[in-house]
Design an enzyme around this catalytic site. Structure first.
Site, PDB file in Angstrom:
ATOM      1  N   GLY A 145     -61.992  66.158  76.115  1.00  0.00           N
ATOM      2  CA  GLY A 145     -61.530  67.495  76.479  1.00  0.00           C
ATOM      3  C   GLY A 145     -62.657  68.503  76.491  1.00  0.00           C
ATOM      4  N   GLY A 197     -64.708  70.599  74.979  1.00  0.00           N
ATOM      5  CA  GLY A 197     -65.099  70.879  73.604  1.00  0.00           C
ATOM      6  C   GLY A 197     -65.903  72.146  73.442  1.00  0.00           C
ATOM      7  N   LYS A 253     -69.263  77.807  79.747  1.00  0.00           N
ATOM      8  CA  LYS A 253     -69.728  76.658  78.970  1.00  0.00           C
ATOM      9  C   LYS A 253     -70.565  77.161  77.808  1.00  0.00           C
ATOM     10  CE  LYS A 253     -72.162  72.236  79.319  1.00  0.00           C
ATOM     11  NZ  LYS A 253     -72.838  71.286  80.236  1.00  0.00           N
ATOM     12  N   ASP A 276     -69.711  72.420  67.427  1.00  0.00           N
ATOM     13  CA  ASP A 276     -69.640  73.864  67.190  1.00  0.00           C
ATOM     14  C   ASP A 276     -69.182  74.631  68.426  1.00  0.00           C
ATOM     15  OD1 ASP A 276     -71.866  73.841  68.889  1.00  0.00           O
ATOM     16  OD2 ASP A 276     -73.303  74.110  67.258  1.00  0.00           O
ATOM     17  N   GLY A 277     -68.990  73.924  69.541  1.00  0.00           N
ATOM     18  CA  GLY A 277     -68.495  74.583  70.742  1.00  0.00           C
ATOM     19  C   GLY A 277     -69.527  75.423  71.466  1.00  0.00           C
ATOM     20  N   ASP A 315     -65.779  60.892  82.143  1.00  0.00           N
ATOM     21  CA  ASP A 315     -65.381  62.290  81.952  1.00  0.00           C
ATOM     22  C   ASP A 315     -66.405  63.247  82.549  1.00  0.00           C
ATOM     23  OD1 ASP A 315     -66.777  61.146  79.543  1.00  0.00           O
ATOM     24  OD2 ASP A 315     -66.970  63.263  79.047  1.00  0.00           O
TER      25      ASP A 315
END
Length: 495
Positions: free
Chosen positions: A98, A100, A120, A132-133, A263
């Site tokens: 997904g 992230g 992003k 940590d995204g 992905d």
């Protein structure tokens, strides 16, 4: 009496937001806002793309615009979501993945048609998996420039509207600083979105997703006579053909993706997810650009077969909808036809030869063998060959080859194949073989300067890669051989 806390002002883009992907429902995403980025500052704004999308560059360059591009202020009317998908990573089923660190802001109506806007590096989501995204400045600049380089070369790709940096620390192999890229594409749907629902046997959602994509992006499949009139098989065939054409362009220009997980494969046949990518310097067919790829799964010369493997995974995911394994396999067969045809056509264009003749494949294979044997610089060879055909001396081309006798033998065959009007052929080659490619060392130098808050090299590279076939006399140094230290640059999946 306590005063109400005011919501931050939203930035109005002046264009209509459409429902888009969000119409699919809660099974496909989680709604959440980006996490504000500390003290954001502008790194670069892609003004030509801003203008093409019908947006206001001055507004986006202002304080509120930079805050919004960082995810720290909302865009009025947007509905941010993080989407869920699964996938195979390095050939192994990885389960649920997904977005992230990516957040889809929504779909905007633009002069280029509907475009999704995605941040992003916008913070943690339910799919961050201990991450940590965030994205770092280094990888954000690489993606920004990389996607625009592919656009300049005419290769299907997602695009990048902006990079915003921050002093906020991010831990990778070392402490780096954070950044956010705003990406655009008609859709960011991946093979992995389909794999996710197929693996979970959520066939209702799988069908809903497929019908959405077909209706929006492959409407010719709705009433097709191909493949027994099966819309889902026809859809798989169309994705296979788009993917084949894209990968053929990669191979012709010498582009290494570096991490072709399922992905990271676009359902629209776009180049997506610029992680450890590289354009070849020396022509080394087995070159591995991703330091994390210990097995060499995604080596340059393996990309065509990996793309087919990924399509096979997509076919397995769609099989419950197609309903017939033989039909699914027949849909995938088109890849085996389209890829070699497209690659051979691209290579004929690079050589400046017209039409298709017996012996062309041997001519292409012959020069690729010479290039590999001599580890010849790939972009420089093609540019010098173009100039030779246009009327310049052949000596700068010969000088590239340690085995001059071998090259001369190939050259005699090549000259017999060239059209009579060689100057016209040479000019066409100069519009096919770029003078400027986004080499690793050029990216590295721009990143070093950006870390010192000097964005001039980022801006210079952006302009060069957006018109890579032009001469740009002031930037001759960026069209030369890479320095020795470039061979030691390591790029990995870490960003």
């Amino acid at each position: 009496m306590e005063s109400a806390v005011e919501s931050p002002p939203a930035v109005e883009l002046g264009r209509r937001w459409e429902t888009g992907f969000a119409a699919l429902g809660a099974a496909f995403y989680t709604e959440l806002a980006p996490t504000p980025l500390a003290a954001p500052y502008p790194v670069s704004l892609n003004t030509p793309l801003v203008t093409a999308l019908g947006l206001d560059a001055a507004q986006l360059a202002g304080d509120a615009g930079v805050q919004a591009l960082a995810g720290s202020l909302p865009f009025a009317g947007s509905r941010p979501v993080a989407t869920v998908y699964s996938g195979h990573q390095f050939g192994v089923w990885a389960g649920q993945l997904g977005d992230g660190r990516a957040i889809l802001l929504g779909e905007l109506e633009t002069p280029l048609g509907p475009q999704e806007l995605q941040l992003k590096g916008a913070g943690r989501t339910p799919y961050s998996r201990m991450g940590d995204g965030r994205a770092v400045l280094r990888s954000s600049i690489r993606e920004y420039l990389g996607s625009e380089a592919m656009q300049g070369l005419g290769i299907p790709t997602t695009r990048a509207l902006s990079v915003v940096g921050s002093p906020q620390p991010v831990r990778r192999e070392e402490i780096e600083t954070a950044a956010v890229v705003l990406r655009t594409a008609p859709s960011f749907i991946r093979f992995g979105h389909f794999e996710h629902f197929a693996a979970r046997e959520q066939l209702g959602e799988l069908r809903e997703l497929a019908d959405y994509v077909i209706t929006r992006f492959y409407p010719e499949c709705l009433a097709t006579e191909r493949l027994a009139g099966n819309r889902y098989a026809a859809f798989l065939e169309q994705v296979s053909e788009r993917t084949a054409a894209m990968v053929a362009q990669w191979q012709a220009v010498g582009f290494c993706h570096g991490v072709m997980n399922t992905d990271n494969m676009s359902i629209l046949g776009l180049t997506i997810d610029y992680g450890p990518f590289q354009f070849l310097d020396a022509f080394v067919p087995g070159h591995i650009c991703n330091h994390s790829d210990e097995s060499g799964r995604y080596a340059f010369n393996r990309q065509p077969n990996v793309a087919y493997w990924n399509l096979y995974c997509l076919g397995q995911a769609l099989l419950p909808l197609i309903g017939d394994q033989e039909l699914a396999l027949a849909a995938l067969e088109s890849y085996k036809t389209v890829f070699p045809r497209e690659l051979e056509g691209r290579m004929r264009d690079k050589l400046g030869v017209v039409g298709e003749r017996e012996g062309d494949r041997e001519l292409v294979e012959g020069i690729l063998q010479q290039l590999a044997a001599g580890r010849v610089d790939y972009p420089i060879f093609w540019r010098r060959l173009s100039r030779f055909v246009a009327g310049a001396s052949v000596e700068p081309v010969r000088d590239l080859f340690p085995d001059r006798e071998g090259f001369d033998g190939w050259l005699r065959q090549y000259e017999e194949r060239l059209p009579d009007d060689r100057p016209t052929a040479g000019r066409a080659m100069l519009r096919t073989n770029p003078k400027y490619v986004l080499r690793n060392h050029l990216c590295e130098l721009a990143i070093r300067q950006a870390k010192l808050m000097d964005m001039s090299e980022v801006e210079a590279l952006l302009r060069l890669v957006q018109s890579p076939f032009d001469e740009h006399p002031a930037h001759e140094d960026k069209a030369g051989f890479p320095p020795d230290w470039a061979a030691h640059i390591e790029i990995s999946c870490s960003s």
